[in-house]
Design a protein around this motif. Structure first.
Motif, PDB file in Angstrom:
ATOM      1  N   SER A 106      -4.481  19.382  -2.059  1.00 29.79           N
ATOM      2  CA  SER A 106      -3.976  18.173  -2.708  1.00 29.79           C
ATOM      3  C   SER A 106      -3.318  18.544  -4.031  1.00 29.79           C
ATOM      4  CB  SER A 106      -5.122  17.190  -2.938  1.00 29.79           C
ATOM      5  OG  SER A 106      -4.646  15.994  -3.516  1.00 29.79           O
ATOM      6  N   LEU A 107      -2.038  18.217  -4.151  1.00 27.92           N
ATOM      7  CA  LEU A 107      -1.265  18.534  -5.350  1.00 27.92           C
ATOM      8  C   LEU A 107      -1.305  17.373  -6.338  1.00 27.92           C
ATOM      9  CD1 LEU A 107       1.934  20.020  -3.621  1.00 27.92           C
ATOM     10  CD2 LEU A 107      -0.060  21.277  -4.488  1.00 27.92           C
ATOM     11  N   ASP A 108      -0.965  17.667  -7.564  1.00 25.07           N
ATOM     12  CA  ASP A 108      -0.843  16.634  -8.600  1.00 25.07           C
ATOM     13  C   ASP A 108       0.105  15.541  -8.104  1.00 25.07           C
ATOM     14  OD1 ASP A 108       0.076  15.204 -10.987  1.00 25.07           O
ATOM     15  OD2 ASP A 108      -0.836  16.821 -12.137  1.00 25.07           O
ATOM     16  N   MET A 109      -0.313  14.300  -8.225  1.00 25.45           N
ATOM     17  CA  MET A 109       0.463  13.190  -7.674  1.00 25.45           C
ATOM     18  C   MET A 109       1.818  13.022  -8.336  1.00 25.45           C
ATOM     19  SD  MET A 109      -2.458  10.313  -6.897  1.00 25.45           S
ATOM     20  CE  MET A 109      -1.294   9.251  -6.060  1.00 25.45           C
ATOM     21  N   ARG A 110       1.992  13.621  -9.514  1.00 27.88           N
ATOM     22  CA  ARG A 110       3.280  13.526 -10.190  1.00 27.88           C
ATOM     23  C   ARG A 110       4.384  14.273  -9.435  1.00 27.88           C
ATOM     24  NH1 ARG A 110       0.940  14.895 -16.143  1.00 27.88           N
ATOM     25  NH2 ARG A 110      -0.418  16.176 -14.819  1.00 27.88           N
ATOM     26  N   TRP A 111       4.009  15.151  -8.508  1.00 31.07           N
ATOM     27  CA  TRP A 111       5.010  15.876  -7.725  1.00 31.07           C
ATOM     28  C   TRP A 111       5.588  15.042  -6.591  1.00 31.07           C
ATOM     29  CZ3 TRP A 111       7.316  19.462 -10.035  1.00 31.07           C
ATOM     30  CH2 TRP A 111       6.663  20.400 -10.839  1.00 31.07           C
ATOM     31  N   ASN A 112       5.013  13.897  -6.312  1.00 32.67           N
ATOM     32  CA  ASN A 112       5.553  13.014  -5.266  1.00 32.67           C
ATOM     33  C   ASN A 112       5.157  11.584  -5.618  1.00 32.67           C
ATOM     34  OD1 ASN A 112       6.445  11.702  -2.978  1.00 32.67           O
ATOM     35  ND2 ASN A 112       5.219  12.886  -1.525  1.00 32.67           N
ATOM     36  N   ALA A 113       5.866  11.009  -6.576  1.00 31.98           N
ATOM     37  CA  ALA A 113       5.523   9.692  -7.121  1.00 31.98           C
ATOM     38  C   ALA A 113       6.101   8.597  -6.234  1.00 31.98           C
ATOM     39  CB  ALA A 113       6.047   9.560  -8.544  1.00 31.98           C
ATOM     40  N   GLN A 114       5.236   7.949  -5.482  1.00 31.26           N
ATOM     41  CA  GLN A 114       5.646   6.940  -4.505  1.00 31.26           C
ATOM     42  C   GLN A 114       5.300   5.531  -4.987  1.00 31.26           C
ATOM     43  OE1 GLN A 114       3.010   8.272  -1.251  1.00 31.26           O
ATOM     44  NE2 GLN A 114       2.936  10.059  -2.590  1.00 31.26           N
ATOM     45  N   GLY A 115       6.078   4.575  -4.531  1.00 33.18           N
ATOM     46  CA  GLY A 115       5.755   3.166  -4.751  1.00 33.18           C
ATOM     47  C   GLY A 115       5.848   2.700  -6.178  1.00 33.18           C
ATOM     48  N   LEU A 116       6.573   3.430  -7.040  1.00 31.48           N
ATOM     49  CA  LEU A 116       6.658   3.039  -8.439  1.00 31.48           C
ATOM     50  C   LEU A 116       7.311   1.665  -8.583  1.00 31.48           C
ATOM     51  CD1 LEU A 116       7.787   6.414 -10.053  1.00 31.48           C
ATOM     52  CD2 LEU A 116       5.490   5.446  -9.996  1.00 31.48           C
ATOM     53  N   GLY A 117       6.695   0.824  -9.371  1.00 29.05           N
ATOM     54  CA  GLY A 117       7.220  -0.518  -9.601  1.00 29.05           C
ATOM     55  C   GLY A 117       6.939  -1.487  -8.468  1.00 29.05           C
ATOM     56  N   THR A 118       6.346  -0.995  -7.396  1.00 25.51           N
ATOM     57  CA  THR A 118       6.061  -1.873  -6.248  1.00 25.51           C
ATOM     58  C   THR A 118       4.597  -1.711  -5.841  1.00 25.51           C
ATOM     59  OG1 THR A 118       6.963  -0.143  -4.775  1.00 25.51           O
ATOM     60  CG2 THR A 118       8.447  -1.913  -5.443  1.00 25.51           C
ATOM     61  N   TYR A 119       4.325  -1.091  -4.691  1.00 23.23           N
ATOM     62  CA  TYR A 119       2.950  -1.090  -4.195  1.00 23.23           C
ATOM     63  C   TYR A 119       2.012  -0.176  -4.992  1.00 23.23           C
ATOM     64  CZ  TYR A 119       4.495   3.039  -1.461  1.00 23.23           C
ATOM     65  OH  TYR A 119       5.022   4.243  -1.047  1.00 23.23           O
ATOM     66  N   ALA A 120       2.556   0.760  -5.777  1.00 16.87           N
ATOM     67  CA  ALA A 120       1.685   1.576  -6.633  1.00 16.87           C
ATOM     68  C   ALA A 120       0.999   0.722  -7.691  1.00 16.87           C
ATOM     69  CB  ALA A 120       2.488   2.694  -7.287  1.00 16.87           C
ATOM     70  N   GLU A 121       1.554  -0.464  -7.964  1.00 17.73           N
ATOM     71  CA  GLU A 121       0.976  -1.357  -8.961  1.00 17.73           C
ATOM     72  C   GLU A 121      -0.061  -2.301  -8.363  1.00 17.73           C
ATOM     73  OE1 GLU A 121       1.892  -0.798 -11.960  1.00 17.73           O
ATOM     74  OE2 GLU A 121       3.603   0.497 -11.520  1.00 17.73           O
ATOM     75  N   GLN A 122      -0.160  -2.350  -7.053  1.00 23.40           N
ATOM     76  CA  GLN A 122      -1.017  -3.330  -6.390  1.00 23.40           C
ATOM     77  C   GLN A 122      -2.399  -2.746  -6.096  1.00 23.40           C
ATOM     78  OE1 GLN A 122       1.397  -4.300  -3.021  1.00 23.40           O
ATOM     79  NE2 GLN A 122       2.970  -5.307  -4.243  1.00 23.40           N
ATOM     80  N   TYR A 123      -3.408  -3.559  -6.257  1.00 17.52           N
ATOM     81  CA  TYR A 123      -4.794  -3.095  -6.102  1.00 17.52           C
ATOM     82  C   TYR A 123      -5.199  -3.011  -4.638  1.00 17.52           C
ATOM     83  CZ  TYR A 123      -9.867  -2.989  -6.101  1.00 17.52           C
ATOM     84  OH  TYR A 123     -11.150  -2.642  -5.859  1.00 17.52           O
ATOM     85  N   THR A 124      -5.820  -1.903  -4.287  1.00 13.20           N
ATOM     86  CA  THR A 124      -6.602  -1.777  -3.062  1.00 13.20           C
ATOM     87  C   THR A 124      -7.803  -0.912  -3.426  1.00 13.20           C
ATOM     88  OG1 THR A 124      -5.599   0.279  -2.233  1.00 13.20           O
ATOM     89  CG2 THR A 124      -4.516  -1.805  -1.622  1.00 13.20           C
ATOM     90  N   PRO A 125      -8.905  -1.021  -2.711  1.00 10.02           N
ATOM     91  CA  PRO A 125     -10.065  -0.162  -3.019  1.00 10.02           C
ATOM     92  C   PRO A 125      -9.716   1.324  -2.946  1.00 10.02           C
ATOM     93  CG  PRO A 125     -10.707  -1.949  -1.555  1.00 10.02           C
ATOM     94  CD  PRO A 125      -9.210  -2.007  -1.651  1.00 10.02           C
ATOM     95  N   GLU A 126      -8.875   1.681  -1.986  1.00  2.86           N
ATOM     96  CA  GLU A 126      -8.504   3.091  -1.826  1.00  2.86           C
ATOM     97  C   GLU A 126      -7.673   3.584  -3.026  1.00  2.86           C
ATOM     98  OE1 GLU A 126      -9.381   1.241   2.006  1.00  2.86           O
ATOM     99  OE2 GLU A 126      -7.930   0.752   0.418  1.00  2.86           O
ATOM    100  N   ARG A 127      -6.737   2.757  -3.488  1.00  5.09           N
ATOM    101  CA  ARG A 127      -5.947   3.149  -4.651  1.00  5.09           C
ATOM    102  C   ARG A 127      -6.785   3.127  -5.925  1.00  5.09           C
ATOM    103  NH1 ARG A 127      -1.282   1.130  -1.811  1.00  5.09           N
ATOM    104  NH2 ARG A 127      -1.572  -1.037  -2.412  1.00  5.09           N
ATOM    105  N   HIS A 128      -7.748   2.225  -6.008  1.00  2.00           N
ATOM    106  CA  HIS A 128      -8.626   2.176  -7.177  1.00  2.00           C
ATOM    107  C   HIS A 128      -9.408   3.482  -7.316  1.00  2.00           C
ATOM    108  CE1 HIS A 128     -11.152   0.546 -10.327  1.00  2.00           C
ATOM    109  NE2 HIS A 128     -12.232   0.902  -9.639  1.00  2.00           N
ATOM    110  N   ALA A 129      -9.754   4.084  -6.184  1.00  2.00           N
ATOM    111  CA  ALA A 129     -10.531   5.332  -6.213  1.00  2.00           C
ATOM    112  C   ALA A 129      -9.732   6.498  -6.809  1.00  2.00           C
ATOM    113  CB  ALA A 129     -10.991   5.684  -4.797  1.00  2.00           C
ATOM    114  N   ILE A 130      -8.423   6.381  -6.802  1.00  2.00           N
ATOM    115  CA  ILE A 130      -7.582   7.443  -7.375  1.00  2.00           C
ATOM    116  C   ILE A 130      -6.784   6.904  -8.566  1.00  2.00           C
ATOM    117  CG2 ILE A 130      -7.389   8.758  -5.226  1.00  2.00           C
ATOM    118  CD1 ILE A 130      -4.628   7.455  -4.805  1.00  2.00           C
TER     119      ILE A 130
END
Length: 562
Positions: A437-461
């Motif tokens: 698993s690489l630093d997430m900054r190397w593949n920044a997905q969903g910026l301004g859209t779903y990366a801002e939305q809460y899910t339990p899985e995203r909350h864990a990271i």
């Protein structure tokens, strides 16, 4: 400072310099260094060397005392077999010493002499490596001139000047091996894209200014005292960049993704100084696409970037199933053992050499967790799940025969089941437990859209997500190029998800403007404001509306039948 005449000893009938002085002075004005350094290859009585020391380097001259700190090297050799040669050498030494300038005489033929100059330059404590001007007037054989130029070029700083004498030498035919022109032309062709011409078209001398960075390009051990190796080989500090292995980047694109791929390529090259070979798997590119991709390489990267187009063989995944599956063909197609794969819809904002150098240890793959589905989705076993938009591949490990058979089996299983994320699901199945698993900054997905939305899985990271959103190193524009009308109008997912070049733009994306800025630096400059592009976007929008209306009518019809 004008050259003093009386103290010097020059043969009046052997003045091959004076006619070129006005042009040389214009070249001198282009050199920005306050302490310019000069390399001259070949000399007669030192007339040009004296001129360079006095007018360019500011040597004191015969009417002043003292010496300056400039280091001006002159490669001069005379066998001293005749009285004339001995006398010429005496004049040279007298003239050089009369300048009061600082110079170094290298009493060797040019090739070994230049090698010693390069070695001395690498060993020097001088912070300003390289020379500002090279004057080549040595052997007139084409191959000797080529070698002189090639070795000297490695010492020339960016924006430095190289002067070739006798480009139109009348003594021998210009096509002859005994004329320097063939060697000069060969050198210039080899380094095409690394220089700009300064001299006039019909000038007797050919003068260029270097537009590429200085690079020695090979290792030279520095042998001193106790460091001398017993086997006669020199020891020294090895800079791995001198090997110029570079990095290998793969893209898999068809004509529809040629334009965004140009942005990915251009932005990557603008943040790296290493050599980069782009292996572009051709999933349906036109000759014009390829030409424009070549034209999109930044001018200052031409000397260190290569585009290598790879045809898809019959029977490949992409040939059978479409371009989406092409990254699974990389394992068979790429002629390298390590590769960085990038989706074409990316914007690079950092030096990927740092990413390339990551030690994957025992893993076959490095990737970034998928922001949309960090632990997978309903059609795949729950567990760490990566996004396929960036893959750092150790192909040497991946190509184990048994593993390659398993890869094909996983791919076919996903095709048969019509897997939700197709190739990405196949890759996750195949590399389960074998990816880093690489630093997430190397593949920044969903910026301004779903990366801002809460899910339990995203909350864990969330901590890693926050770092990604604050300073993404590679921005990945996930989502469709052209969203459906339903997606655009969906009140629960706003702003909608789409790519910057689609009809709907990417209104919520914080890096859409930066992406468009890089686009203007490629061969697709001006596309966004063109009438053709606007017309195409209107056509796609009209189609999206028509499809939405058709879907509405279909649902109403079905509902009435119930």
């Amino acid at each position: 400072m004008p050259m003093q005449s009386t103290p010097y000893i020059f043969t009046k009938t052997q003045d091959w310099l004076s006619a070129h002085k006005p042009a040389w002075r214009t070249y001198f004005s282009l050199i920005e260094s306050k302490t310019p350094r000069v390399l001259e290859i070949g000399s007669w009585e030192g007339r040009s060397a004296v001129f360079l020391l006095l007018e360019l380097c500011g040597a004191p001259g015969p009417s002043m005392e003292g010496r300056n700190n400039d280091d001006n090297r002159n490669d001069h050799f005379d066998l001293l077999q005749t009285p004339a040669g001995i006398e010429r050498h005496r004049k040279f030494l007298h003239n050089m010493s009369t300048t009061g300038g600082n110079y170094t005489l290298v009493p060797q033929f040019s090739v070994p002499g230049l090698m010693s100059v390069i070695a001395a330059e690498l060993a020097s404590s001088n912070e300003q490596k390289g020379v500002d001007l090279v004057y080549i007037d040595g052997s007139h054989r084409a191959d000797d001139t080529f070698l002189d130029a090639e070795l000297a070029w490695r010492l020339v700083k960016k924006d430095g000047i190289m002067i070739f004498d006798d480009y139109h030498w009348p003594t021998e035919p210009e096509s002859s091996m005994f004329h320097p022109k063939r060697g000069i032309d060969g050198f210039l062709k080899l380094h095409e894209g690394e220089w700009e011409r300064l001299s006039e078209e019909e000038s007797y001398q050919f003068v260029v200014r270097k537009t590429a960075e200085m690079r020695v390009g090979f290792l030279m051990g520095i042998q001193t005292g106790d460091d001398a190796a017993s086997d006669g080989l020199s020891k020294g500090v090895c800079d791995n960049t001198a090997f110029e292995y570079g990095i290998h980047v793969a893209l898999t694109i068809d004509s529809t993704y040629a334009m965004p791929a140009a942005v990915a390529i251009s932005s990557l090259l603008s943040h790296i100084q290493s050599r980069v070979t782009f292996h572009v798997v051709d999933c349906g590119l036109s000759p014009t696409d390829k030409e424009r991709l070549h034209e999109s390489i930044p001018s200052d990267a031409l000397s260190r970037a290569t585009l290598h187009f790879i045809d898809l063989p019959e029977g490949s995944f992409a040939a059978r199933l479409g371009a989406t599956w092409a990254k699974l063909d990389l394992f068979d197609l790429l002629p390298v053992e390590r590769c960085l794969y990038l989706d074409a819809d990316t914007l690079v904002r950092a030096d990927v050499q740092v990413l390339w150098d990551i030690d994957l240890r025992s893993n076959e793959l490095g990737a970034v967790v998928d922001v949309g589905f960090p632990t997978g989705h309903s059609e795949i076993a729950s567990g760490p799940y990566f996004n396929g938009g960036l893959l750092l591949l150790d192909l040497a490990k991946c190509r184990n025969a048994k593993r390659m058979i398993q890869l094909r089996q996983h791919a076919e299983a996903c095709v048969s089941s019509n897997a939700r994320f197709k190739d990405q699901d196949a890759l996750n199945l195949h590399f389960t437990g074998r990816w880093a698993s690489l630093d997430m900054r190397w593949n920044a997905q969903g910026l301004g859209t779903y990366a801002e939305q809460y899910t339990p899985e995203r909350h864990a990271i969330s901590e890693r997500l926050d770092m990604m959103k604050a300073d993404p190193w590679i921005v990945h524009f996930t989502g469709p190029v052209n969203p459906s009308m339903a997606a655009v109008l969906n009140p629960y997912v706003q702003p909608w998800l789409s790519k910057p070049w689609g009809y709907a733009g990417a209104p919520g994306h914080p890096f859409a403007g930066e992406w468009r800025g890089v686009l203007e630096e490629t061969a697709w400059e001006g596309l966004a404001g063109s009438a053709g592009y606007k017309k195409k976007c209107e056509a796609v929008k009209t189609k999206a509306i028509e499809e939405a209306v058709a879907e509405l009518d279909n649902r109403i019809s079905v509902g009435r039948e119930l």
